[in-house]
Every structure is written in C-alpha cells, then in structure tokens.
Write a protein that holds these residues in place. Structure first.
Motif, PDB file in Angstrom:
ATOM      1  N   TYR A 186      13.333 -17.485  34.991  1.00  0.00           N
ATOM      2  CA  TYR A 186      12.973 -18.418  33.920  1.00  0.00           C
ATOM      3  C   TYR A 186      12.246 -19.608  34.523  1.00  0.00           C
ATOM      4  O   TYR A 186      12.690 -20.167  35.525  1.00  0.00           O
ATOM      5  CB  TYR A 186      14.240 -18.884  33.206  1.00  0.00           C
ATOM      6  N   THR A 187      11.133 -19.991  33.920  1.00  0.00           N
ATOM      7  CA  THR A 187      10.369 -21.140  34.422  1.00  0.00           C
ATOM      8  C   THR A 187      10.079 -22.148  33.326  1.00  0.00           C
ATOM      9  O   THR A 187       9.271 -23.044  33.506  1.00  0.00           O
ATOM     10  CB  THR A 187       9.031 -20.666  35.027  1.00  0.00           C
ATOM     11  N   GLY A 188      10.736 -21.992  32.187  1.00  0.00           N
ATOM     12  CA  GLY A 188      10.465 -22.886  31.069  1.00  0.00           C
ATOM     13  C   GLY A 188      11.287 -24.159  31.133  1.00  0.00           C
ATOM     14  O   GLY A 188      11.879 -24.512  32.150  1.00  0.00           O
ATOM     15  N   LYS A 189      11.367 -24.847  30.014  1.00  0.00           N
ATOM     16  CA  LYS A 189      12.085 -26.113  29.907  1.00  0.00           C
ATOM     17  C   LYS A 189      13.583 -25.853  29.794  1.00  0.00           C
ATOM     18  O   LYS A 189      14.025 -24.959  29.078  1.00  0.00           O
ATOM     19  CB  LYS A 189      11.594 -26.885  28.682  1.00  0.00           C
ATOM     20  N   ILE A 190      14.368 -26.649  30.520  1.00  0.00           N
ATOM     21  CA  ILE A 190      15.830 -26.559  30.424  1.00  0.00           C
ATOM     22  C   ILE A 190      16.230 -27.348  29.177  1.00  0.00           C
ATOM     23  O   ILE A 190      16.484 -28.547  29.227  1.00  0.00           O
ATOM     24  CB  ILE A 190      16.519 -27.120  31.681  1.00  0.00           C
ATOM     25  N   SER A 191      16.271 -26.656  28.036  1.00  0.00           N
ATOM     26  CA  SER A 191      16.409 -27.327  26.743  1.00  0.00           C
ATOM     27  C   SER A 191      17.770 -27.132  26.092  1.00  0.00           C
ATOM     28  O   SER A 191      18.133 -27.875  25.182  1.00  0.00           O
ATOM     29  CB  SER A 191      15.337 -26.789  25.782  1.00  0.00           C
ATOM     30  N   THR A 198      13.689 -17.771  26.777  1.00  0.00           N
ATOM     31  CA  THR A 198      15.020 -17.507  27.341  1.00  0.00           C
ATOM     32  C   THR A 198      15.424 -16.055  27.078  1.00  0.00           C
ATOM     33  O   THR A 198      15.992 -15.381  27.951  1.00  0.00           O
ATOM     34  CB  THR A 198      16.051 -18.470  26.724  1.00  0.00           C
ATOM     35  N   GLN A 199      15.126 -15.571  25.886  1.00  0.00           N
ATOM     36  CA  GLN A 199      15.440 -14.180  25.549  1.00  0.00           C
ATOM     37  C   GLN A 199      14.737 -13.221  26.514  1.00  0.00           C
ATOM     38  O   GLN A 199      15.338 -12.260  27.003  1.00  0.00           O
ATOM     39  CB  GLN A 199      15.007 -13.900  24.105  1.00  0.00           C
ATOM     40  N   GLU A 200      13.469 -13.504  26.806  1.00  0.00           N
ATOM     41  CA  GLU A 200      12.731 -12.638  27.717  1.00  0.00           C
ATOM     42  C   GLU A 200      13.276 -12.733  29.140  1.00  0.00           C
ATOM     43  O   GLU A 200      13.340 -11.734  29.860  1.00  0.00           O
ATOM     44  CB  GLU A 200      11.242 -13.011  27.705  1.00  0.00           C
ATOM     45  N   ALA A 201      13.703 -13.942  29.551  1.00  0.00           N
ATOM     46  CA  ALA A 201      14.297 -14.089  30.879  1.00  0.00           C
ATOM     47  C   ALA A 201      15.579 -13.272  30.993  1.00  0.00           C
ATOM     48  O   ALA A 201      15.847 -12.643  32.027  1.00  0.00           O
ATOM     49  CB  ALA A 201      14.575 -15.565  31.167  1.00  0.00           C
ATOM     50  N   ILE A 202      16.374 -13.242  29.926  1.00  0.00           N
ATOM     51  CA  ILE A 202      17.598 -12.426  29.925  1.00  0.00           C
ATOM     52  C   ILE A 202      17.239 -10.948  30.015  1.00  0.00           C
ATOM     53  O   ILE A 202      17.896 -10.171  30.737  1.00  0.00           O
ATOM     54  CB  ILE A 202      18.439 -12.717  28.665  1.00  0.00           C
ATOM     55  N   ARG A 203      16.192 -10.517  29.300  1.00  0.00           N
ATOM     56  CA  ARG A 203      15.754  -9.120  29.398  1.00  0.00           C
ATOM     57  C   ARG A 203      15.405  -8.757  30.850  1.00  0.00           C
ATOM     58  O   ARG A 203      15.788  -7.699  31.355  1.00  0.00           O
ATOM     59  CB  ARG A 203      14.537  -8.874  28.515  1.00  0.00           C
TER      60      ARG A 203
END
Length: 626
Positions: A186-191, A198-203
């Motif tokens: 995951y490289t997005g915002k820690i929100s 986040t869903q794609e990172a879990i996948r």
C-alpha cells in the motif's frame, strides 16, 4: 495459560509461566477473577474450599518460585510457542437493553477495542451498545438479536480483530494500512478509511500469502497480516509478474497477478520437541529425498530432523532457525528451484529494506519513527510520540541498537512487581513498552506512569502510551535501528504539538483527540502569506508556519514547524535578526519579515500594463437629435 516476562534497567529479566495443567489453570482462574473483578472478601470466603485452596497455593508458588535466567545476559523471554492473552471475562448472565453493571462496562470496553463501539463506557446497555453488538453478530455469523448472550460475549472476548471491508472507518483500518505499507502493498494515504486502494492492497496481500482473494480483511487475513509470517511484497515479487493496470482503475499502487496455489499447502508451523504427526513425516520424507535426512520416518520432530531442516535452510538461502514455517515449507514442497544437498547453494537474495528507523530524543522525551525517502534514507517522519525514558539516576542506554524481533504481549518486572503491555526488546537491559499496570488487567493502570509521559520516569526502558507501544510492537521488527540520543536541542514547539490527552478513567484509555489539520502548503521561493503582521510568542497560524519553514531553509531553526510561535521559534528569529544587523528582539515585525522574504518579494515581477489592458477612453455622448 498465564505468562509474565520482565526486564529491569540493570538488565535483569525474568519470565514465569503456569503450564497447561488444568488444576493450576483452575486456581489461576480464581485468582484472576479476584484481581480483575475486585470481588469482595466475603465472596471469596463463600467459594468452595477446594477453589480457595488452589488459588492460595498458586499465589504462594508465584511468590516463591525463583525466576529462571535465560541465555541472553540474564534475560528471560517468553516461549515463542505460547500465546500471550488476558484471562477470559467472567460471564454470569445475558446482557440486553437497559441492563447495568460492571459486566456491561467490560462488554463496552471490549467492543471499543474492536472498533465496534465509540461511545463512553457507562456500564449501561443503551441503544449504541445494542447497535455495536448487532454489528459484531452480523460480522461473526451469529444470530443478530442485539442481545449479548453467552455465545456472543464469548465471541467478543475471544476476538482480536473485526473483519474490515469497503466503507469501514476506524483506527483498526489505519493500523492495517500502516502494516500494508510496511510490507510494500500500500502506498496511499494513511486515512483510516477502507477505500478501493486499501481493498486492492488487501487483494495483493491475500494473493502473495495464499489466502482466499476477496479484498476483504477477514480475521484470517488480519491474523496473517499482523503476524511474523506475513510475506512482504518484495519477497513475492520475483516469482510474481506484474500485469498492466486494469483500465479505469486509479489506485495508489500497482496490482499483481494471483500466485498459483501451493502444490502442498502449508498447514502449521513445525518445530523441535513440540511437533509430531503426518506433517512431520512429510517433511522427513522430503528431506530424505533431497539428501538432508537419513533417520527414521517417525513423525517426531527431534534433533536429527531439526539439523536436517537447518542444513536445508542454509542451502536454500532461508533464515536458518530449524523451524519449518511457511517459507521453509514452500521451499521444500513448492519451489521448482529447490536445492538438494548435493546441488550448488542458492544465492542469498537481496535483503528486504527495513521500513522504519526510530530515534529516542531524551532531552525532549519524544520518540520519532522515520520512514524511507526516495533515496532510501530515513528522513520521512511517520509517527512522533511522547515517552518516558530513564531517570537521571537510572538513565536509558545511549547509543545505536538493532531490534532482534523479541517481543511479549505482556511483560512483568519482578524487581518492582509491575506489568506493561507490548514489550519490544531494544537490548539486554531495556525495551519499548506501554505505561505501567499493577496487575495483568487493563483497568489496573498506574495513572502516575501515564501522567509522567513526557518526563524522565522509567528505570531505563522507553515507556509509551498503549497505542504507541502497540504500534512499535506491530510494525518495527527485527533489523529496525533504534538510536537513543541525549544531545538534541530543546524543541518546545514539538512538545506542545504532542500534548498528552487526558485519561478517561472509565476505560483507562486517553480521550480521543481531534485529528490535526493538514499542514499549510509551503513552497520555497513563492510569495508568502500577506499582509504581514507582527509575529511573537504565542502567535499561531499559516504565516507562523511559513516563517518557521523559511528559517529552517536558511539554517536558523531546527525544531518542529508547528505553526505556533514558542521559545524555539523566538530563538531562531533572534539569530536571524542578529545575523542581519537588526535589533535582536525575537519578535518578527514587518521589517524583519520583509528582510526574511526579500528574495521572494524581489523575484515577483510587477505585471506590465499593455495597450490591450488599458481602460478604453469613454466616447463622447452624442448631442440630442444627432
């Protein structure tokens, strides 16, 4: 099983364990019930004689049993095979709307920990509590009644995570995002918001870790995510090609194709003197085929099997620990490039970069976690937290240390008879851990230790809030470099920004503080906020933040750019004024600010007025009748 592990500033650590003997556990349960629920002596006296006797015997053993020293400079660490848990709650009745009591408070606290409940812990079963129970029942496939019957309460007290899916919001989502980032998914915002990225990172995580690929962080996924067996993206990237992004998807990172299911699926960890059965036979058979093992296929994991596993791990560039974890299992059974004993050794892979580094600032009593920048240096501030280091009489060790991955869910300090949560070893003498508890009971917090955060108060360890200690416990593993310094300048702006929240004594947790506002958009070399105003101690705002950033760029300020004008900013202004032949008052008047931003003010051109831009001359009004 009840476990205690401890350490002192002098390096003495002790561990204590009551084994799986049902009689001992029964006595321990009576003891825990008295300690955790504050049962009166009258009720204790009404217990059956055999229960009182067992509890008394256990207490006596706990007081006289010598603490065993361990192999690391007298340090004793909990057995890795033991799960560190708190005692189960004492369930005496079903709970429903309008019920009141300590058991309702315990239920609300447990639901709060699982992020189902966000209200106050009142001890009264209201509508908000009912809604939280219904949400839990729905997630865990229980009958959705809103009543906390025995089965529901047992499930709540046993649960460590809530399942997360698209739309979920909370601290547990935030922690999952941080962990996914640390593992490279995951490289997005820690929100704290479970959105498509986040869903794609879990996948991706589920794919690499041979879990069902749903995009939902169910309990199985979360257990793997926060375990030491979680496979990072870098570890799986070599065998997993990266396809083109799906059209129309705008996520914060790339996607990968699913990893094929293992040929022989991993079931459980196998280790010396603790494992036996068919899985061990499979391992022994495979090690025999590869030339590492020549003993009997007995199904017992003993010394010869462990030595063969170590030899296999050494030859196949794995961590050599003699334990068959998931990586070793997959190398044995599912790696087409597996190396037999007579083959050339497999090249050692490039090490996965450690995601974080930690600096403990003794002078300011602040612990800072840094992430890696684009050059691989640890310069990006990820988290800053107030701490308590050692007192001047028992100071914390100064220097640079590397975490070895030793942790404990609860620890015990026998020299002082106290406990703490989320223990992460720094060296043989000190560790990170939470504030202090009198017993292994989250309601038995030492309020004094909490209020002392931000002051030198420990015997050498680094004390943190429970949330901060848990963050380090979950995210900073073996290889993380910890630097403890006592030479950093005072930073009053930083300490003010990390003000300790008040403690909610109903659940012994800090009150939730509002999320800080985003930092102003400072861009060096551009026009600063205007009109200028005089800035002095206790001024705050965007213009103060810009001034702090500008003074930092010029080398006059090294503190936190917080947007609040305190002593550190005042000293930087004085230094700038003195260097530029101004009266060193420490107050940034308009004259000082114009000189500070002279380059920006002079570099902003005055727009030229062209013929097309001029206001046209009005035409004469025609005379009447023309």
């Amino acid at each position: 099983m009840a476990i205690t592990a401890g350490l002192s500033g002098a390096g003495r650590l002790a561990a204590f364990c009551v084994g799986k003997n049902p009689l001992a556990n029964c006595a321990k349960n009576q003891y825990n019930r008295i300690v955790s629920l504050n049962i009166s002596m009258n009720e204790v006296l009404l217990m059956p004689l055999w229960k009182r006797t067992l509890a008394a015997l256990l207490l006596a053993v706990m007081m006289i049993l010598p603490f065993a020293s361990a192999e690391d400079a007298g340090e004793a660490v909990p057995d890795d095979s033991v799960e560190w848990t708190e005692g189960a709650a004492n369930i005496t009745r079903d709970l429903t709307l309008n019920d009141e009591g300590d058991d309702v408070s315990a239920l609300q606290t447990a639901l709060t920990d699982l992020c189902y409940y966000s209200g106050d812990v009142t001890g009264r079963y209201g509508e908000a509590t009912k809604t939280a129970v219904e949400d839990f029942q729905r997630d865990f496939a229980l009958a959705v009644t809103g009543m906390a019957d025995k089965a529901t309460q047992e499930a709540i007290y046993a649960a460590e995570y809530r399942p997360l899916r698209l739309g979920c919001v909370g601290e547990d989502v935030r922690q999952a995002q941080i962990r996914l980032m640390a593992l490279g998914y995951y490289t997005g915002k820690i929100s704290g918001r479970y959105l498509p990225a986040t869903q794609e990172a879990i996948r991706l995580f589920q794919t690499a870790n041979a879990l069902p690929i749903t995009g939902e962080a169910d309990v199985q996924t979360l257990e793997r995510l926060f375990s030491g067996d979680a496979i990072s993206r870098d570890s799986s990237a070599a065998a997993t090609p990266t396809p083109s992004p799906t059209p129309g998807m705008h996520l914060s990172d790339e996607t990968t194709t699913p990893t094929p299911a293992p040929t022989v699926a991993f079931v459980k960890k196998l280790q010396y003197n603790k494992s036996k059965g068919e899985e061990v036979k499979l391992v022994q058979t495979r090690l025999t085929e590869l030339g590492y093992y020549s003993g009997n296929i007995s199904g017992n994991f003993l010394g010869h099997t462990r030595n063969a596993v170590k030899a296999f791990q050494q030859q196949n560039a794995l961590s050599v620990d003699g334990i068959v974890g998931e990586n070793t299992w997959n190398a044995l059974f599912n790696d087409p490039d597996v190396r037999a004993a007579t083959d050339d050794p497999k090249p050692t892979p490039e090490p996965t970069p450690v995601p974080f580094a930690i600096t403990v600032d003794v002078n300011n009593q602040v612990t800072t976690v840094y992430g890696r920048d684009e050059n691989g240096d640890y310069t990006v501030v990820v988290r800053q937290m107030l701490c308590s280091t050692g007192t001047r009489k028992n100071p914390s060790d100064i220097g640079t240390f590397t975490l070895n991955g030793r942790t404990a869910r609860w620890c015990y300090f026998p020299e002082w008879g106290s406990h703490a949560q989320y223990w992460t070893r720094i060296n043989s003498s000190i560790a990170f851990h939470s504030v202090i508890y009198n017993t292994v009971n989250t309601m038995d917090l030492s309020v004094k230790s909490y209020k002392n955060l931000g002051k030198r108060a420990s015997h050498g360890c680094i004390r943190l809030t429970v949330a901060d200690a848990k963050w380090i416990y979950n995210n900073c593993g073996a290889g993380t470099v910890v630097t403890i310094r006592n030479d950093m300048p005072a930073d009053p702006e930083l300490r003010a920004a990390l003000k300790l929240p008040s403690l909610n004594t109903k659940n012994m947790l800090p009150y939730v503080t509002p999320q800080p506002t985003a930092e102003p958009d400072y861009r060096a070399g551009t026009m600063p906020p205007q009109p200028f105003r005089t800035l002095k101690v206790n001024s705050s705002g965007e213009d103060v933040y810009w001034m702090q950033r500008k003074l930092t760029d010029l080398g006059y300020y090294s503190g936190k750019c917080s947007g609040t004008f305190l002593a550190g900013t005042q000293n930087a202004v004085k230094a700038f004024q003195k260097a530029n032949s101004l009266s060193a008052t420490g107050t940034a008047d308009v004259k000082t600010l114009k000189l500070l931003y002279a380059e920006e003010l002079s570099a902003t051109p005055t727009p030229e007025v062209t013929a097309d831009d001029r206001t046209p001359e009005p035409l004469p009004t025609p005379a009447a009748g023309q």
